[in-house]
Design an enzyme around this catalytic site. Structure first.
Site, PDB file in Angstrom:
ATOM      1  N   ASP A  93       0.893  -0.986  -0.527  1.00  0.00           N
ATOM      2  CA  ASP A  93      -0.121   0.109   0.031  1.00  0.00           C
ATOM      3  C   ASP A  93       1.302   0.828  -0.010  1.00  0.00           C
ATOM      4  OD1 ASP A  93      -2.522   1.670   0.433  1.00  0.00           O
ATOM      5  OD2 ASP A  93      -2.951   1.261   2.105  1.00  0.00           O
TER       6      ASP A  93
HETATM    7  C1  BGC Z   1      -5.256   2.777  -0.020  1.00  0.00           C
HETATM    8  C2  BGC Z   1      -5.184   2.001  -0.814  1.00  0.00           C
HETATM    9  C3  BGC Z   1      -5.500   2.562  -2.700  1.00  0.00           C
HETATM   10  C4  BGC Z   1      -4.180   3.331  -2.400  1.00  0.00           C
HETATM   11  C5  BGC Z   1      -3.390   4.202  -3.985  1.00  0.00           C
HETATM   12  C6  BGC Z   1      -4.165   4.141  -0.157  1.00  0.00           C
HETATM   13  O1  BGC Z   1      -5.010   4.214   0.607  1.00  0.00           O
HETATM   14  O2  BGC Z   1      -4.888   2.313   1.051  1.00  0.00           O
HETATM   15  O3  BGC Z   1      -6.251   0.670  -1.111  1.00  0.00           O
HETATM   16  O4  BGC Z   1      -5.342   1.356  -3.120  1.00  0.00           O
HETATM   17  O5  BGC Z   1      -4.107   4.462  -1.894  1.00  0.00           O
HETATM   18  O6  BGC Z   1      -4.804   5.171  -4.185  1.00  0.00           O
END
Ligand code: BGC
Length: 715
Positions: free
Chosen positions: A283
């Site tokens: 992440d």
């Molecule tokens: C989230 C993810 C997401 C990523 C990209 C993060 O803040 O937890 O689920 O894929 O952002 O947008």
């Protein structure tokens, strides 16, 4: 590296317009593609007749140390965390290595459709979960991937299969609710549907991710049995049965180990035990330390190589903290997965909105919503009986509310409830609207109509948990929606409430209204789906994937800050496996609306249950006057194997969905395996089946058990 500008990006863009191949092909239809790898005579790894492992084995030795490291991080910070705010089509990009014919990889959010740019807004994943339908989940994943692909993406970040621990979680709307079996069995077809469109999925967020409060630094203390029985099963199924190409590790720490550096989870469980051969991506900004991440099982850092860059990784190797073999292993995981997914052997997917069959996506959005709309209460008000006038109350009647964050989608277009109902009613009914700001005026408007429908909504999304479960909670701008509902109900005896919430809310007015319809965050076909359900053109298909409590304090993990929201950024999952309905059942707390609950416009009877260890069967009969849809559910109550292992009174182990005409019967089968009866034995570090008596229960919800029996040794 890290910040270099996508050198393939303009190329892909040009390809989109210059090479735009003929017409839109149907989902799954093969297209003639030339591939980007090159001539196998010069580049033997470009030979598609070799296996992904063979091709990886040929390519890896050709790569320089820098080229290898370049494969271990995405390269585009502007498409990353900020991507959702621009008209970009991607969240992240790995630029590939042109010299070796390694194509770039484009990635997009997310679990409810492509977030970057416009897309078809499907109902929130929690609405999909309410559908209790594997077929619908396949349609959902296929639709998301179809659109991701035609925005030029190779990977889509979804599905989110984190099991819901507290309904205050800001991302409640984004997952499949509180039961691991339901989450697992929906995640698998979602992934298969998506990957059949030629797009790799990223199942997320492994291993445990249960709240937004302190999400970046939270240490979650979870015992091994709870981990195995509650939080890991959706990931296990996604990998073993779904064949998910990639896994996204989450924020925070599990038992003191950062999720994206957790050898025990990523190397030992995911790879060694489950045989995962894809890549693990982080992440965004989750990794903390290059060497620890490399040794802990992370293959690719997103959105850029803050840790996985040439400087830090080479230093880690030079200092002997990480072996070159470990680095090579990560590179091999990425390459092998790309080979397997066919990325080398096809053209780049053009970013071309005209290729999206919007009608097909729209139909999917409507069907998914119809399948998920959950009729919580009906005192004869529904289906609507050709009312001459309908008063719509509340701002949400003119909107399609959604959650926010990476699972938010900017819809191509949206049909509000007011538009959908007006279209369905035609000239037959006069439809009025009041935004509900002035309760007196709204009540007056309701009084003058045959039927009043109040729309209430909550607000939830990434970054923040809800501070409580009332409709008003943290939403001063929305005003007193509970009070509004009560006043409208007092003015019109035919008041129906439509909830557009991302999860459970308190419903203190439940006894005052004739009908309650949980429509979730409904997606762009909100109005059409709702109208069809309210008018009875289609039976409400949804059943609750989450329990609705009577009071705030009834909810799991409430009342003890050490459990939630944590003390000193530490949460202790001391409730163990008693998550969701397991909590309510084990504590004897009566929910307002139980897990699995949802009414049909007809009634069903259950008879002749036959329980065996390989399957349970039951006959379902439509005992009412209309065609309707039943969702028979199988629960098993396991014997305690002794010691400190306490079993929940029941656990969902099967479900199916059948549509029956009046008087029609069908025999449904819930297949079982030894795993259906197993618990995680911490001493043996293995699944074990305890001896003793197993309760077998079939019904229409976790609290409406119609047939019971036993298996095993019962005294
Ligand atoms: C989230 C993810 C997401 C990523 C990209 C993060 O803040 O937890 O689920 O894929 O952002 O947008």
């Amino acid at each position: 590296m890290g910040m270099r500008v996508g050198r393939w990006l303009p190329v892909a863009g040009a390809l989109a317009s210059v090479l735009a191949l003929a017409a839109v092909s149907a989902p799954g239809e093969a297209r003639a593609e030339t591939g980007r790898c090159g001539d196998p005579a010069q580049r033997p790894w470009c030979d598609p007749s070799l296996t992904p492992d063979q091709r990886t084995g040929l390519l890896l030795p050709e790569m320089t140390a820098d080229e290898k490291i370049a494969m271990l991080a995405a390269d585009d910070i502007f498409g990353g965390p900020l991507g959702g705010y621009f008209e970009t089509a991607h969240a992240d990009t790995n630029n590939g290595i042109e010299r070796l014919g390694i194509p770039p990889v484009y990635m997009a959010d997310g679990p409810a459709g492509v977030r970057q740019g416009k897309a078809t807004a499907l109902p929130a994943p929690i609405a999909l979960a309410a559908g209790f339908s594997r077929e619908t989940a396949k349609l959902y994943g296929g639709t998301v991937a179809w659109e991701a692909r035609h925005r030029g993406n190779d990977v889509v970040f979804g599905p989110t299969v984190d099991v819901l621990r507290t309904p205050r979680n800001g991302r409640t709307f984004e997952g499949f609710g509180e039961d691991p079996y339901l989450s697992a069995t929906l995640g698998v077809p979602w992934i298969k549907g998506a990957q059949s469109q030629g797009v790799m999925t990223a199942v997320k967020h492994m291993a445990v991710y249960a709240q937004e409060t302190d999400r970046l630094e939270l240490n979650m203390k979870v015992d091994p049995r709870t981990l195995r029985e509650i939080y890991l099963p959706p990931f296990e199924a996604a990998v073993k049965q779904g064949g998910a190409a990639t896994v996204m590790c989450g924020f925070g720490m599990l038992n003191g180990r950062w999720a994206c550096q957790d050898d025990a989870v990523l190397n030992k469980i995911l790879r060694s035990e489950w045989g995962f051969k894809g890549w693990v991506a982080s992440d965004h900004f989750a990794p903390k330390d290059a060497a620890e991440a490399a040794n802990g099982g992370l293959d690719m850092e997103l959105p850029v190589g803050l840790r996985y860059n040439a400087f830090l990784l080479k230093m880690a190797v030079a200092q002997g903290k990480v072996t070159q073999a470990t680095i090579d292993g990560h590179v091999a995981n990425v390459l092998r997965t790309m080979f397997k997914a066919g990325v080398f052997d096809r053209d780049a997917y053009p970013n071309d909105l005209t290729r999206i069959d919007r009608t097909a996506s729209e139909t999917a959005a409507r069907k998914i919503e119809e399948a998920g709309i959950t009729l919580l209460k009906n005192d004869g008000a529904l289906p609507l009986k050709a009312p001459k006038s309908i008063a719509l109350i509340g701002r949400a009647a003119q909107k399609s509310p959604s959650g926010h964050g990476s699972a938010q989608v900017v819809p191509f277009t949206a049909v509000s409830p007011q538009e959908g109902l007006a279209r369905r009613a035609g000239a037959g009914a006069r439809i009025t609207h009041d935004n509900g700001d002035d309760h007196g005026a709204a009540a007056e408007r309701a009084r003058q109509a045959d039927v009043a429908i109040v729309f209430a909504t909550d607000s939830q999304g990434e970054f923040f948990d809800k501070s409580c479960l009332t409709l008003e909670c943290g939403e001063p701008l929305r005003g007193d929606q509970d009070g509004l509902i009560s006043e409208v109900a007092a003015a019109n005896p035919n008041t129906i409430v439509v909830l557009n919430t991302g999860g459970p809310v308190l419903t203190p007015w439940a006894g005052q209204v004739k009908g309650i319809v949980q429509a979730w965050y409904p997606g762009q076909e909100a109005g059409n789906a709702l109208a069809r359900v309210l008018y009875g053109d289609v039976d409400p298909g949804g059943r609750l994937p989450v329990t609705f409590p009577v009071d705030e304090s009834d909810a799991p993990a409430s009342g003890n800050p050490a459990q939630y929201p944590g003390v000193d950024k530490t949460v202790t999952f001391s409730e163990g496996v008693m998550v969701g309905y397991r909590h309510y059942d084990s504590k004897g707390i009566a929910p307002r609306f139980p897990f699995g609950h949802g009414l049909s416009y007809t009634t069903f009877g259950y008879s002749d249950m036959a329980a065996g260890t390989e399957a349970v069967q039951v006959t379902v009969t439509n005992t009412g006057q209309r065609t309707g849809t039943a969702v028979p559910q199988l629960y098993i109550g396991m014997p305690s194997p002794g010691g400190s292992v306490v079993q929940p009174p029941k656990q969902l182990k099967g479900y199916t969905k059948v549509t029956l005409a009046p008087g029609e019967s069908t025999r449904v089968t819930f297949p079982l395996s030894s795993r259906s009866f197993a618990y995680w034995n911490e001493g043996a570090k293995a699944w074990k089946v305890a001896s003793g008596c197993y309760q077998v229960m079939v019904g229409s919800s976790s609290r409406a058990i119609a047939q019971t029996g036993t298996l095993g040794t019962c005294g």
